[in-house]
Design a protein around this motif. Structure first.
Motif, short mmCIF file in Angstrom:
data_model
loop_
_atom_site.label_atom_id
_atom_site.label_comp_id
_atom_site.label_asym_id
_atom_site.label_seq_id
_atom_site.Cartn_x
_atom_site.Cartn_y
_atom_site.Cartn_z
N TYR A 32 0.85 -1.19 0.00
CA TYR A 32 0.00 0.00 0.00
C TYR A 32 0.89 1.24 0.00
O TYR A 32 1.89 1.27 0.71
N PRO A 33 0.52 2.29 -0.73
CA PRO A 33 1.20 3.57 -0.53
C PRO A 33 0.80 4.09 0.85
O PRO A 33 -0.37 4.38 1.10
N TRP A 34 1.76 4.11 1.78
CA TRP A 34 1.45 4.32 3.20
C TRP A 34 2.46 5.33 3.75
O TRP A 34 3.66 5.06 3.78
N PHE A 35 1.96 6.47 4.16
CA PHE A 35 2.81 7.56 4.64
C PHE A 35 2.41 7.95 6.05
O PHE A 35 1.25 7.76 6.45
N GLU A 115 5.62 -6.27 3.19
CA GLU A 115 6.46 -6.66 2.07
C GLU A 115 7.33 -5.47 1.73
O GLU A 115 6.88 -4.54 1.06
N PRO A 116 8.58 -5.45 2.22
CA PRO A 116 9.43 -4.29 2.04
C PRO A 116 9.63 -3.93 0.57
O PRO A 116 9.62 -4.79 -0.31
N TYR A 117 9.81 -2.64 0.34
CA TYR A 117 10.11 -2.14 -0.99
C TYR A 117 11.50 -2.58 -1.43
O TYR A 117 12.40 -2.73 -0.60
N THR A 118 11.70 -2.73 -2.73
CA THR A 118 13.04 -2.89 -3.27
C THR A 118 13.67 -1.49 -3.30
O THR A 118 12.96 -0.47 -3.19
N ALA A 123 13.15 4.36 -4.59
CA ALA A 123 13.56 5.49 -5.43
C ALA A 123 12.39 6.00 -6.27
O ALA A 123 12.17 7.21 -6.38
N ASP A 124 11.62 5.08 -6.84
CA ASP A 124 10.47 5.47 -7.67
C ASP A 124 9.42 6.22 -6.85
O ASP A 124 8.89 7.24 -7.30
N ASN A 125 9.12 5.72 -5.65
CA ASN A 125 8.13 6.39 -4.81
C ASN A 125 8.61 7.75 -4.34
O ASN A 125 7.83 8.71 -4.32
N LYS A 130 8.10 13.53 -3.91
CA LYS A 130 8.88 14.68 -3.40
C LYS A 130 8.53 16.00 -4.07
O LYS A 130 8.35 17.01 -3.39
N ASP A 131 8.44 16.04 -5.38
CA ASP A 131 8.12 17.31 -6.06
C ASP A 131 6.71 17.78 -5.74
O ASP A 131 6.53 18.93 -5.33
N PRO A 132 5.68 16.93 -5.91
CA PRO A 132 4.33 17.40 -5.59
C PRO A 132 4.17 17.85 -4.13
O PRO A 132 3.39 18.75 -3.83
N LEU A 133 4.93 17.22 -3.22
CA LEU A 133 4.83 17.59 -1.82
C LEU A 133 5.81 18.70 -1.43
O LEU A 133 5.86 19.11 -0.28
N LYS A 134 6.58 19.18 -2.41
CA LYS A 134 7.55 20.26 -2.19
C LYS A 134 8.56 19.89 -1.10
O LYS A 134 8.82 20.66 -0.19
#
Length: 135
Positions: A32-35, A115-118, A123-125, A130-134
């Motif tokens: 899941y995209p989880w922040f 399930e950890p990210y590679t 890097a992709d996430n 980063k740019d949209p969130l400034k």
């Protein structure tokens, strides 16, 4: 007492950056995209412990994050929660949910092992947010 990130958040997350009040983390779970937003104030466990201006700022940062993530990831639903049963330090989860994700419609907590990210997925996430969130 100065702010220190809880060791469990340090272990389970990837640092992304900072807003005015909060540190932004990404949970290292590729399902899941989880922040996670963590107000950088020492000793906090509950939102009401912030002063009025900080509570308003937390609401602004959380809303900004949720809207940005919903648009970036084309969410069916945003789950936002401050639970803190395992990690008492105040932190607010922002989880992008899809009707097709493996836990839907249940909450994601304790449903499946992370399930950890590679390294490439991390890097992709980071590049995606980063740019949209400034950051």
């Amino acid at each position: 007492m100065s702010f220190q990130l809880h060791p469990r958040l340090e272990q389970d997350c990837i640092a992304i950056g900072r807003f005015e009040l909060c540190r932004l983390l990404m949970m290292n779970d590729s399902q899941y995209p989880w922040f996670i937003l963590v107000p950088e104030r020492a000793g906090l466990q509950e939102i009401y412990q912030l002063n009025k201006a900080e509570r308003e700022l937390l609401t602004e940062e959380s809303s900004y994050l949720a809207e940005t993530l919903a648009n970036l990831y084309q969410a069916d639903k945003m789950n936002i929660a401050a639970i803190g049963n395992l990690v008492p330090q105040l932190h607010i989860h922002h989880i992008v949910r899809y009707q097709t994700d493996k836990a839907w419609p249940a909450p994601v907590w304790g449903k499946f092992a992370a399930e950890p990210y590679t390294e490439q997925q991390i890097a992709d996430n980071l590049a995606r947010v980063k740019d949209p969130l400034k950051m």
